[in-house]
Design a protein around this motif. Structure first.
Motif, PDB file in Angstrom:
ATOM      1  N   LEU A   1      43.866   6.288 -64.704  1.00  0.00           N
ATOM      2  CA  LEU A   1      43.450   5.247 -65.656  1.00  0.00           C
ATOM      3  C   LEU A   1      43.764   3.856 -65.118  1.00  0.00           C
ATOM      4  O   LEU A   1      42.886   2.988 -65.057  1.00  0.00           O
ATOM      5  N   TRP A   2      45.024   3.634 -64.725  1.00  0.00           N
ATOM      6  CA  TRP A   2      45.450   2.289 -64.351  1.00  0.00           C
ATOM      7  C   TRP A   2      44.856   1.819 -63.025  1.00  0.00           C
ATOM      8  O   TRP A   2      44.547   0.629 -62.869  1.00  0.00           O
ATOM      9  N   ARG A   3      44.684   2.756 -62.074  1.00  0.00           N
ATOM     10  CA  ARG A   3      44.281   2.336 -60.729  1.00  0.00           C
ATOM     11  C   ARG A   3      42.799   2.556 -60.436  1.00  0.00           C
ATOM     12  O   ARG A   3      42.286   2.014 -59.452  1.00  0.00           O
ATOM     13  N   ALA A   4      42.108   3.310 -61.265  1.00  0.00           N
ATOM     14  CA  ALA A   4      40.687   3.568 -61.016  1.00  0.00           C
ATOM     15  C   ALA A   4      39.818   3.203 -62.222  1.00  0.00           C
ATOM     16  O   ALA A   4      38.913   2.373 -62.117  1.00  0.00           O
ATOM     17  N   GLU A   5      40.108   3.803 -63.373  1.00  0.00           N
ATOM     18  CA  GLU A   5      39.243   3.583 -64.545  1.00  0.00           C
ATOM     19  C   GLU A   5      39.338   2.158 -65.081  1.00  0.00           C
ATOM     20  O   GLU A   5      38.316   1.537 -65.387  1.00  0.00           O
ATOM     21  N   LEU A   6      40.567   1.645 -65.223  1.00  0.00           N
ATOM     22  CA  LEU A   6      40.743   0.304 -65.785  1.00  0.00           C
ATOM     23  C   LEU A   6      40.049  -0.776 -64.957  1.00  0.00           C
ATOM     24  O   LEU A   6      39.319  -1.608 -65.525  1.00  0.00           O
ATOM     25  N   PRO A   7      40.235  -0.823 -63.635  1.00  0.00           N
ATOM     26  CA  PRO A   7      39.537  -1.858 -62.862  1.00  0.00           C
ATOM     27  C   PRO A   7      38.019  -1.760 -62.985  1.00  0.00           C
ATOM     28  O   PRO A   7      37.330  -2.786 -63.041  1.00  0.00           O
ATOM     29  N   MET A   8      37.486  -0.528 -63.032  1.00  0.00           N
ATOM     30  CA  MET A   8      36.031  -0.367 -63.107  1.00  0.00           C
ATOM     31  C   MET A   8      35.495  -0.670 -64.509  1.00  0.00           C
ATOM     32  O   MET A   8      34.329  -1.032 -64.670  1.00  0.00           O
ATOM     33  N   ALA A   9      36.360  -0.538 -65.509  1.00  0.00           N
ATOM     34  CA  ALA A   9      35.946  -0.835 -66.886  1.00  0.00           C
ATOM     35  C   ALA A   9      36.163  -2.303 -67.244  1.00  0.00           C
ATOM     36  O   ALA A   9      35.756  -2.744 -68.325  1.00  0.00           O
ATOM     37  N   MET A  10      36.789  -3.075 -66.352  1.00  0.00           N
ATOM     38  CA  MET A  10      37.175  -4.447 -66.662  1.00  0.00           C
ATOM     39  C   MET A  10      36.019  -5.346 -67.125  1.00  0.00           C
ATOM     40  O   MET A  10      36.207  -6.167 -68.036  1.00  0.00           O
ATOM     41  N   PRO A  11      34.807  -5.251 -66.555  1.00  0.00           N
ATOM     42  CA  PRO A  11      33.726  -6.116 -67.051  1.00  0.00           C
ATOM     43  C   PRO A  11      33.456  -5.941 -68.540  1.00  0.00           C
ATOM     44  O   PRO A  11      33.319  -6.921 -69.277  1.00  0.00           O
TER      45      PRO A  11
END
Length: 227
Positions: free
Chosen positions: A137-147
């Protein structure tokens, strides 16, 4: 048409008058009150919306219920909610509660959709690199969901800045004080001046989130969410 230009001229005179920038009724003090109301509400809304959105988005559990409740909450009239709660407790707290209720749904829904929309191959690649559980979540999903997350935060921030003017209706401060007082006195230069200040603050919020988007979103993801 001449009346319109006359009102604009009067409002500009009011905005640029030195006495409007001094004292407790001055623009700096009212602006500070407005920022406190808006910032406090957005802070707590972000805590709730981001926590729930990340949780249900990552686990895939309760997403339908969470987004359903959020969408129902959008239908609640904020003005009516303020009046109902103020009757129970005459303080600024009811106004903040109403603003938080207004701000949570866009943050929650966008965060959930952003995390759930992350490509499955990206998740598999993260796990293949040794990430497990919340690391994904923190290192893959969160950065990609940031927009999408920033889009939700921006939407909520603008709504809160605009709606915080309601704090003046039950007798509290903020930029809405100028609008409410102006309508009560039929002083339209006060109404227009207060409205201009609220619009300018909303535009400043737009600018702040545009900068945050450039700073926090990977260049390859900048086209993921558009305003």
């Amino acid at each position: 048409m001449n009346d319109v230009w006359n009102q604009i001229d009067l409002s500009w005179t009011w905005l640029t008058s030195g006495e409007q920038w001094e004292g407790e009724g001055g623009i700096p003090h009212r602006l500070w009150q407005h920022l406190v109301y808006s910032g406090t509400s957005l802070f707590f809304a972000a805590l709730i919306g981001l926590a729930l959105g990340l949780l249900v988005g990552h686990t895939g559990r309760g997403g339908f219920l969470a987004t359903g409740v959020a969408n129902i909450a959008r239908a609640i009239p904020t003005f009516g909610l303020v009046l109902v709660i103020v009757v129970i407790d005459y303080s600024i707290t009811p106004v903040l509660i109403a603003l938080v209720a207004l701000a949570v749904p866009p943050i929650l829904v966008n965060t959930y959709e952003g995390v759930r929309g992350v490509d499955a191959d990206a998740r598999d690649a993260a796990r293949g690199m040794g990430m497990t559980g919340w690391s994904v979540l923190w290192r893959a999903e969160l950065p990609m969901a940031m927009p999408l997350i920033l889009l939700g935060l921006r939407t909520s921030a603008i709504q809160v800045v605009a709606t915080a003017t309601l704090a003046a209706y039950p007798g509290f401060g903020g930029l809405g004080r100028y609008i409410i007082d102006g309508l009560a006195r039929n002083d339209y230069q006060l109404v227009v001046g207060g409205t201009v200040l609220v619009v300018a603050l909303a535009l400043l919020v737009q600018l702040v989130f545009a900068v945050l988007r450039r700073l926090l979103v990977s260049p390859g993801l900048l086209g993921t969410a558009r305003s």
